[in-house]
Design an enzyme around this catalytic site. Structure first.
Site, PDB file in Angstrom:
ATOM      1  N   GLY A   3       0.012  -6.307   6.039  1.00 35.32           N
ATOM      2  CA  GLY A   3       0.293  -4.830   5.789  1.00 35.32           C
ATOM      3  C   GLY A   3      -0.398  -4.475   4.322  1.00 35.32           C
ATOM      4  O   GLY A   3      -0.949  -3.191   4.436  1.00 35.32           O
ATOM      5  N   CYS A   4      -0.124  -5.248   3.362  1.00 34.81           N
ATOM      6  CA  CYS A   4      -0.496  -4.815   2.074  1.00 34.81           C
ATOM      7  C   CYS A   4      -1.987  -4.927   1.802  1.00 34.81           C
ATOM      8  O   CYS A   4      -2.688  -4.269   1.250  1.00 34.81           O
ATOM      9  CB  CYS A   4       0.273  -5.728   0.959  1.00 34.81           C
ATOM     10  SG  CYS A   4       1.933  -5.696   1.165  1.00 34.81           S
TER      11      CYS A   4
END
Length: 153
Positions: free
Chosen positions: A44-45
């Site tokens: 996600g990051c």
């Protein structure tokens, strides 16, 4: 303490991946996208950072600068920047002081285990350094974050 809309954030924000101080005043007349994320090189990051990278020229043209913040080390940030060709600075917040100041250091839960961690949060600061918009957690579309920010200028 957590900042809210209209609050003025401090000038000194922290130290970046190269050990240089990051100040709001480094970007006169510019808006700042200050985004807090949990960890370098997680799915996600990485999606969020790459979205901001891909939309970087558009965001800059709209008057924004981008600064990321996580607990990762300077070495981890340098690797993350190089691996994904990120054109913006990343603040090292290993002591979580900036996370605590902005209210993004929260209790989380995974598989019934509770722990402290960074809540994915984006603060949009106006040219004076006042918070004009806050996006938290599930409000953030990691894969389309740049477009999400551009649509609501």
């Amino acid at each position: 303490m957590a900042f809210t809309l209209g609050d003025l954030v401090p000038d000194l924000l922290g130290t970046d991946q190269d050990g240089r101080e990051v100040r709001r005043s480094d970007y006169p007349g510019r808006k700042i996208i200050l985004y807090f994320y949990p960890k370098d090189n997680t799915s996600g990051c990485t999606a969020q950072a790459c979205s901001l990278r891909d939309g970087y020229s558009e965001l800059r043209a709209a008057g924004y600068e981008i600064i990321g913040v996580s607990r990762d080390s300077a070495k981890s940030h340098q690797k993350f920047i190089t691996q994904h060709e990120l054109p913006f600075r990343l603040i090292v917040d290993s002591d979580v002081q900036l996370n605590e100041l902005f209210g993004t250091w929260i209790e989380k839960s995974m598989y019934g285990r509770k722990y402290m961690g960074t809540e994915r949060t984006t603060f949009v600061l106006d040219e004076e350094g006042r918070i004009e918009r806050i996006l938290r957690g599930k409000e953030i579309s990691t894969k389309e974050h740049a477009q999400q920010l551009l649509q609501h200028q």
